[in-house]
Scaffold this motif. Structure first.
Motif, PDB file in Angstrom:
ATOM      1  N   LYS A  88     -28.649 -26.572 -85.410  1.00  0.00           N
ATOM      2  CA  LYS A  88     -28.695 -25.104 -85.285  1.00  0.00           C
ATOM      3  C   LYS A  88     -29.927 -24.722 -84.468  1.00  0.00           C
ATOM      4  N   TYR A 118     -21.577 -26.310 -66.830  1.00  0.00           N
ATOM      5  CA  TYR A 118     -20.721 -25.249 -67.359  1.00  0.00           C
ATOM      6  C   TYR A 118     -21.497 -23.941 -67.502  1.00  0.00           C
ATOM      7  N   GLN A 164     -20.442 -20.450 -65.633  1.00  0.00           N
ATOM      8  CA  GLN A 164     -20.079 -19.170 -66.241  1.00  0.00           C
ATOM      9  C   GLN A 164     -21.047 -18.037 -65.863  1.00  0.00           C
ATOM     10  N   PRO A 217     -15.972 -16.256 -67.513  1.00  0.00           N
ATOM     11  CA  PRO A 217     -15.455 -17.406 -68.260  1.00  0.00           C
ATOM     12  C   PRO A 217     -13.934 -17.406 -68.413  1.00  0.00           C
ATOM     13  N   LYS A 218     -13.349 -16.212 -68.616  1.00  0.00           N
ATOM     14  CA  LYS A 218     -11.903 -16.151 -68.830  1.00  0.00           C
ATOM     15  C   LYS A 218     -11.132 -16.687 -67.617  1.00  0.00           C
ATOM     16  N   PHE A 268     -11.306 -20.401 -67.725  1.00  0.00           N
ATOM     17  CA  PHE A 268     -10.397 -20.990 -68.717  1.00  0.00           C
ATOM     18  C   PHE A 268      -8.954 -21.011 -68.192  1.00  0.00           C
ATOM     19  N   LYS A 269      -8.571 -19.898 -67.570  1.00  0.00           N
ATOM     20  CA  LYS A 269      -7.199 -19.839 -67.041  1.00  0.00           C
ATOM     21  C   LYS A 269      -7.015 -20.885 -65.948  1.00  0.00           C
ATOM     22  N   ARG A 304      -6.350 -24.358 -67.074  1.00  0.00           N
ATOM     23  CA  ARG A 304      -4.967 -24.637 -67.486  1.00  0.00           C
ATOM     24  C   ARG A 304      -4.031 -24.783 -66.300  1.00  0.00           C
ATOM     25  N   LYS A 305      -4.262 -23.915 -65.296  1.00  0.00           N
ATOM     26  CA  LYS A 305      -3.272 -23.851 -64.207  1.00  0.00           C
ATOM     27  C   LYS A 305      -3.730 -24.509 -62.899  1.00  0.00           C
ATOM     28  N   SER A 316     -24.107 -22.915 -73.162  1.00  0.00           N
ATOM     29  CA  SER A 316     -22.875 -22.115 -73.272  1.00  0.00           C
ATOM     30  C   SER A 316     -21.644 -23.006 -73.390  1.00  0.00           C
ATOM     31  N   ILE A 368     -17.775 -23.834 -79.201  1.00  0.00           N
ATOM     32  CA  ILE A 368     -17.310 -22.674 -78.434  1.00  0.00           C
ATOM     33  C   ILE A 368     -16.012 -23.030 -77.705  1.00  0.00           C
ATOM     34  N   LEU A 369     -15.996 -24.164 -77.031  1.00  0.00           N
ATOM     35  CA  LEU A 369     -14.877 -24.477 -76.140  1.00  0.00           C
ATOM     36  C   LEU A 369     -13.725 -25.217 -76.810  1.00  0.00           C
ATOM     37  N   GLY A 370     -13.992 -25.872 -77.958  1.00  0.00           N
ATOM     38  CA  GLY A 370     -12.951 -26.700 -78.571  1.00  0.00           C
ATOM     39  C   GLY A 370     -12.886 -28.039 -77.868  1.00  0.00           C
ATOM     40  N   PRO A 371     -12.319 -29.054 -78.551  1.00  0.00           N
ATOM     41  CA  PRO A 371     -12.377 -30.420 -78.017  1.00  0.00           C
ATOM     42  C   PRO A 371     -11.784 -30.574 -76.611  1.00  0.00           C
ATOM     43  N   MET A 390     -11.041 -28.250 -74.035  1.00  0.00           N
ATOM     44  CA  MET A 390     -11.762 -27.561 -72.950  1.00  0.00           C
ATOM     45  C   MET A 390     -13.175 -28.133 -72.803  1.00  0.00           C
TER      46      MET A 390
END
Lengths: 290, 220
Positions: free
Chosen positions: A8, A132, A136, A141-142, A145-146, A149-150, A187, A192-195, A197
């Motif tokens: 922390k 990263y 950002q 960031p959005k 993230f998109k 994926r694409k 960041s 925050i990002l999950g495994p 991402m």
């Protein structure tokens, strides 16, 4: 299985410029973020004020992003520099970032300040952000993230470019006399990002930076922020070995002792560089490997 | 709901969970074409999908990137459906939200905004790097009962206390409640500055916000 870490961040006011120094007339804002001579003056004043062994630069987290195209609001005495405008506005622009020019702008000033401090015999820490966190600041960031994926290839290209620039910046710092690289990708953490991402956007690039930088460090070390190293360890990208000392030392004294006895150690983590000056009854130093 | 319309609503919900913006748009348009009740499509379709995404987040299946992409799909659907809403929809609780001055990290703030909207709030989003005084003036202007503040940086936390001080100075402390959150924030810090609530994530923030707003409207 590797031990899971939960670190922390509690650096709090140690991350800030002390109020007593802010009030002194000899320091003007935002000049301390703009000119090498001002950076030298303030970094030495902070070192003396906190009775520390090292000087630390810069005083913000926007240097790399600005050098890569983001616009920065330099702020004032009360509130420091922050990103005011992204430089990438669509997925198509992802591969379109400039290379860092070390002879221009604030990044030049930071490196010049490091050089001056080293020439004066000061031991300098250079704070560097991971790919990263820089990304950002260049793109919302959005959108990133998109794109992950694409348009995975485009994101990969962008983060590879940033990774190269981060390594280049660290090398410049080392050439100018930096003793310790304080490295953080705050960041881009696992929680925050999950495994998935995290692996795609943060972890692998941080590991690349560490691998590349550890080869070029001369007598210096790279210290990874605990939040960043915990994410790397919890995702299985690194492992760590603890060295426990049986005498009361500050964190930085403990690190020096461990390094003196093990010259091949280059990367330390799972703790905070702002705790360098804190006395520890039974200090523990975590050495990072992969 | 009749037999043709129900699958459409379920598909809408699923498209949000699947983060599929194009499919959500397509289904929202179909709802209009087939005369599905717009409020039902929003509440039972889009908002339910977002709720489900929030649940997956709580369960550790989804993370912040997935939640943000679900919300973008939801907003695409809302953009299509909203113009068809009857004008006299019920009055909602209002809240002002933003990232305090000096900080530009807005992911957490965006998530709380989304979950509060899903919970029925009318949100006024002031964005990032917002001076303390602007939160209060916006809350006064729109009649908000909550100001929600976020920061990721330890160096900008003091901006939260500034908002509370301004509310005290303007004697608005009993009418406007302050919620805070973000990486370096803790319950201890909330207690220290006198914030009304601290929550650790967006779904909890939305639940607490509903309790606060109901409490205020009932005069508690």
């Amino acid at each position: 299985m590797n031990q899971q870490f939960n670190f922390k961040c509690a650096s709090g006011e140690l991350e800030e410029i002390p109020q007593q120094l802010l009030q002194k007339e000899q320091f003007s804002f935002p000049e301390v973020h703009l000119h090498a001579e001002e950076m030298v003056k303030l970094s030495k004043a902070i070192k003396d004020y906190r009775n520390e062994e090292y000087v630390k630069l810069p005083f913000c987290v926007t240097i790399e992003a600005e050098a890569l195209g983001a616009k920065v609001n330099l702020g004032d005495k009360n509130i420091g520099p922050r990103i005011s405008q992204y430089s990438i506005n669509s997925i198509d622009e992802l591969g379109d970032i400039p290379r860092i020019n070390y002879r221009k702008n604030r990044i030049k000033e930071v490196l010049d300040a490091i050089q001056i401090l080293s020439d004066e015999g000061e031991k300098a820490i250079l704070s560097v952000q991971g790919p990263y966190t820089i990304a950002q600041s260049l793109i919302e960031p959005k959108l990133l993230f998109k794109a992950a994926r694409k348009d995975k290839d485009k994101v990969d290209k962008l983060l590879n470019l940033i990774e190269d620039e981060v390594v280049g910046y660290i090398k410049e710092g080392i050439n100018r006399g930096v003793k310790i690289i304080s490295y953080s990708d705050s960041s881009g953490t696992l929680d925050i990002l999950g495994p998935n991402m995290y692996e795609e956007l943060s972890g692998k690039y941080n590991l690349n930076v560490l691998k590349k930088v550890s080869k070029v460090l001369k007598d210096g070390i790279i210290h990874i922020c605990g939040v960043t190293s915990a994410s790397l360890q919890n995702s299985g990208l690194i492992k760590s070995i603890s060295y426990e000392l049986n005498e009361e030392l500050t964190y930085s004294e403990a690190i020096n002792k461990v390094i003196d006895e093990n010259k091949n150690i280059k990367v330390i983590g799972h703790n905070c560089i702002n705790r360098f000056n804190m006395k520890m009854k039974k200090p523990k130093v975590w050495v990072i490997e992969w | 709901m009749d037999n043709i319309k129900e699958p459409l609503i379920n598909d809408l919900s699923e498209a949000v969970v699947e983060m599929d913006e194009e499919r959500t748009e397509e289904l929202a348009n179909q709802c209009i074409d087939k005369g599905v009740d717009v409020l039902t499509a929003i509440n039972e379709g889009l908002a339910k999908g977002m709720e489900q995404a929030g649940k997956l987040y709580d369960e550790g299946e989804y993370y912040i990137p997935e939640l943000l992409m679900c919300s973008d799909a939801m907003y695409k659907g809302i953009d299509i459906l909203k113009p068809h809403l009857p004008k006299d929809s019920e009055t909602k609780f209002k809240a002002v939200i933003g990232v305090v001055q000096g900080d530009t990290h807005d992911i957490g703030k965006n998530l709380v905004k989304i979950m509060m909207e899903t919970a029925g709030f009318e949100m006024y989003d002031l964005g990032r790097d917002v001076p303390a005084v602007e939160f209060v003036s916006k809350a006064k202007e729109v009649g908000a009962c909550i100001i929600a503040l976020s920061t990721l940086m330890s160096t900008t936390m003091c901006g939260m206390e500034d908002v509370i001080k301004i509310l005290e100075e303007e004697k608005l402390r009993d009418k406007i409640k302050v919620m805070i959150g973000g990486g370096p924030i803790s319950q201890k810090f909330a207690d220290k500055i006198g914030a009304d609530a601290y929550t650790t994530d967006a779904t909890k923030a939305a639940k607490v916000a509903v309790e606060i707003a109901k409490g205020l409207s009932e005069g508690k």
